[in-house]
Scaffold this motif. Structure first.
Motif, mmCIF file in Angstrom:
data_model
loop_
_atom_site.group_PDB
_atom_site.id
_atom_site.type_symbol
_atom_site.label_atom_id
_atom_site.label_comp_id
_atom_site.label_asym_id
_atom_site.label_seq_id
_atom_site.Cartn_x
_atom_site.Cartn_y
_atom_site.Cartn_z
ATOM 1 N N GLN A 36 -43.136 -13.813 1.065
ATOM 2 C CA GLN A 36 -43.060 -12.930 1.996
ATOM 3 C C GLN A 36 -42.458 -11.717 1.450
ATOM 4 O OE1 GLN A 36 -41.729 -14.644 5.548
ATOM 5 N NE2 GLN A 36 -43.557 -15.233 6.283
ATOM 6 N N ARG A 37 -41.449 -11.864 0.585
ATOM 7 C CA ARG A 37 -40.465 -10.966 -0.091
ATOM 8 C C ARG A 37 -40.047 -11.340 -1.261
ATOM 9 N NH1 ARG A 37 -34.466 -10.362 2.385
ATOM 10 N NH2 ARG A 37 -33.911 -12.358 1.931
ATOM 11 N N CYS A 38 -40.266 -9.928 -2.353
ATOM 12 C CA CYS A 38 -39.643 -10.447 -3.585
ATOM 13 C C CYS A 38 -38.582 -9.178 -3.934
ATOM 14 C CB CYS A 38 -40.887 -10.454 -4.648
ATOM 15 S SG CYS A 38 -40.458 -10.519 -6.358
ATOM 16 N N LEU A 39 -37.470 -9.543 -4.161
ATOM 17 C CA LEU A 39 -36.545 -8.504 -4.458
ATOM 18 C C LEU A 39 -35.819 -9.030 -5.904
ATOM 19 C CD1 LEU A 39 -34.724 -8.529 -1.356
ATOM 20 C CD2 LEU A 39 -36.425 -6.941 -1.775
ATOM 21 N N ILE A 40 -35.581 -7.991 -6.661
ATOM 22 C CA ILE A 40 -35.255 -7.864 -8.077
ATOM 23 C C ILE A 40 -34.049 -7.068 -8.315
ATOM 24 C CG2 ILE A 40 -35.733 -7.560 -10.519
ATOM 25 C CD1 ILE A 40 -38.711 -7.510 -9.713
ATOM 26 N N GLY A 41 -32.810 -7.649 -8.632
ATOM 27 C CA GLY A 41 -31.525 -7.083 -8.748
ATOM 28 C C GLY A 41 -30.536 -7.899 -9.742
ATOM 29 N N ALA A 42 -29.280 -7.627 -9.342
ATOM 30 C CA ALA A 42 -28.563 -8.336 -10.406
ATOM 31 C C ALA A 42 -27.209 -8.564 -9.722
ATOM 32 C CB ALA A 42 -27.896 -7.222 -11.266
ATOM 33 N N PHE A 43 -26.453 -9.819 -10.431
ATOM 34 C CA PHE A 43 -25.208 -10.227 -9.997
ATOM 35 C C PHE A 43 -24.115 -9.803 -11.299
ATOM 36 C CE2 PHE A 43 -27.336 -14.289 -8.158
ATOM 37 C CZ PHE A 43 -27.306 -13.516 -6.985
ATOM 38 N N HIS A 44 -23.017 -9.153 -10.819
ATOM 39 C CA HIS A 44 -22.025 -8.884 -11.585
ATOM 40 C C HIS A 44 -20.868 -9.354 -11.204
ATOM 41 C CE1 HIS A 44 -24.437 -5.551 -13.437
ATOM 42 N NE2 HIS A 44 -24.559 -5.209 -12.156
ATOM 43 N N ASP A 45 -20.588 -10.441 -11.897
ATOM 44 C CA ASP A 45 -19.204 -11.312 -11.693
ATOM 45 C C ASP A 45 -17.825 -11.254 -12.444
ATOM 46 O OD1 ASP A 45 -21.103 -12.587 -9.758
ATOM 47 O OD2 ASP A 45 -21.732 -14.146 -11.142
ATOM 48 N N ARG A 46 -16.797 -11.257 -11.605
ATOM 49 C CA ARG A 46 -15.453 -11.616 -12.397
ATOM 50 C C ARG A 46 -15.290 -12.994 -12.312
ATOM 51 N NH1 ARG A 46 -10.963 -9.136 -10.981
ATOM 52 N NH2 ARG A 46 -11.629 -8.440 -8.906
ATOM 53 N N LEU A 47 -14.621 -13.536 -13.281
ATOM 54 C CA LEU A 47 -14.378 -15.153 -12.978
ATOM 55 C C LEU A 47 -13.146 -15.112 -13.641
ATOM 56 C CD1 LEU A 47 -17.736 -14.791 -14.547
ATOM 57 C CD2 LEU A 47 -17.539 -16.877 -13.367
ATOM 58 N N ILE A 48 -12.401 -16.292 -13.188
ATOM 59 C CA ILE A 48 -11.092 -16.673 -13.604
ATOM 60 C C ILE A 48 -10.948 -18.133 -13.872
ATOM 61 C CG2 ILE A 48 -9.673 -14.737 -12.773
ATOM 62 C CD1 ILE A 48 -8.765 -16.722 -10.457
ATOM 63 N N TRP A 49 -10.310 -18.682 -14.803
ATOM 64 C CA TRP A 49 -9.974 -20.027 -15.186
ATOM 65 C C TRP A 49 -8.823 -20.450 -14.482
ATOM 66 C CZ3 TRP A 49 -12.698 -24.060 -17.787
ATOM 67 C CH2 TRP A 49 -11.885 -24.927 -17.858
ATOM 68 N N GLN A 50 -9.078 -21.392 -13.669
ATOM 69 C CA GLN A 50 -7.598 -21.726 -12.830
ATOM 70 C C GLN A 50 -8.015 -23.398 -12.631
ATOM 71 O OE1 GLN A 50 -7.705 -20.022 -9.258
ATOM 72 N NE2 GLN A 50 -5.587 -19.014 -9.725
ATOM 73 N N ASP A 51 -7.015 -24.055 -12.583
ATOM 74 C CA ASP A 51 -7.017 -25.438 -12.209
ATOM 75 C C ASP A 51 -8.038 -26.267 -12.940
ATOM 76 O OD1 ASP A 51 -5.084 -25.146 -10.348
ATOM 77 O OD2 ASP A 51 -6.496 -24.522 -8.824
ATOM 78 N N GLY A 52 -8.128 -26.099 -14.463
ATOM 79 C CA GLY A 52 -9.262 -26.602 -15.093
ATOM 80 C C GLY A 52 -10.698 -26.397 -15.115
ATOM 81 N N ARG A 53 -11.083 -25.217 -14.338
ATOM 82 C CA ARG A 53 -12.347 -24.760 -14.155
ATOM 83 C C ARG A 53 -12.458 -23.326 -14.021
ATOM 84 N NH1 ARG A 53 -14.512 -25.448 -8.183
ATOM 85 N NH2 ARG A 53 -15.620 -23.603 -8.953
ATOM 86 N N TRP A 54 -13.738 -22.788 -14.079
ATOM 87 C CA TRP A 54 -14.010 -21.505 -13.957
ATOM 88 C C TRP A 54 -14.437 -21.217 -12.359
ATOM 89 C CZ3 TRP A 54 -12.918 -17.456 -16.947
ATOM 90 C CH2 TRP A 54 -12.768 -17.704 -18.398
ATOM 91 N N TRP A 55 -13.866 -20.234 -11.899
ATOM 92 C CA TRP A 55 -14.098 -19.857 -10.260
ATOM 93 C C TRP A 55 -14.569 -18.391 -10.248
ATOM 94 C CZ3 TRP A 55 -12.755 -23.288 -6.310
ATOM 95 C CH2 TRP A 55 -11.686 -24.184 -6.884
ATOM 96 N N LEU A 56 -15.375 -18.110 -9.118
ATOM 97 C CA LEU A 56 -16.005 -16.921 -8.994
ATOM 98 C C LEU A 56 -14.671 -15.941 -8.320
ATOM 99 C CD1 LEU A 56 -19.401 -17.529 -7.852
ATOM 100 C CD2 LEU A 56 -18.873 -16.181 -9.764
ATOM 101 N N GLN A 57 -14.313 -15.154 -8.791
ATOM 102 C CA GLN A 57 -13.288 -14.216 -8.243
ATOM 103 C C GLN A 57 -13.861 -13.165 -7.356
ATOM 104 O OE1 GLN A 57 -10.131 -12.155 -10.796
ATOM 105 N NE2 GLN A 57 -8.780 -13.160 -9.043
#
Length: 154
Positions: free
Chosen positions: A116-137
């Motif tokens: 029913q819908r199709c959208l095209i875009g982007a994700f721009h992420d900043r990530l940090i390494w904390q407690d032994g893994r990567w997180w989305l900040q």
């Protein structure tokens, strides 16, 4: 044999790639609590449909859980680019194609529901390494193209 720096780079690149893919998978599976848990406690999500950022996992999960229960979403992630600024900070960008339908509509038993819908875009992420893994900040999501028939977004 690769230098340690190259091996570490690819290890981090793989971990970040998996995080971004897992985030989309969790949204598509409607596991909004698990999706929100990928963000830091003060993580911010800028959605194209909300005027202010959603801050913190609770706000993110609450916003996504307002998605109609019958909506079927599938996010396709491509053109992923990752840059590590340090051992604990990275940025990424990816194109996202979002296909949506409504499960309440009749679906073909073999080929599924009509898009029913199709959208095209982007994700721009900043990530940090904390407690032994990567997180989305921080995630900033934006649409660039609307491929929905007649440009109609539902």
């Amino acid at each position: 044999m690769q230098p340690i720096a190259d091996v570490e780079f690819w290890h981090q690149h793989s971990a970040i790639s998996q995080l971004i893919i897992e985030a989309s998978h969790l949204v598509d599976q409607r596991d909004f609590t698990a999706f929100a848990a990928l963000f830091t406690a003060d993580g911010a999500l800028y959605r194209p449909t909300t005027p202010e950022p959603l801050v913190g996992p609770a706000a993110i999960a609450l916003s996504y859980s307002a998605t109609p229960a019958t909506r079927i979403n599938r996010h396709l992630i491509s053109n992923l680019r990752i840059a590590c600024q340090s051992a604990t900070e990275a940025t990424s960008s990816a194109y996202v194609t979002l296909y949506s339908s409504d499960a309440a509509e009749s679906a073909d038993p073999i080929f599924g529901a009509a898009v029913q819908r199709c959208l095209i875009g982007a994700f721009h992420d900043r990530l940090i390494w904390q407690d032994g893994r990567w997180w989305l900040q921080e995630r900033r999501a934006a649409f660039a193209l609307n491929a929905t028939p007649q440009g109609l977004v539902r």
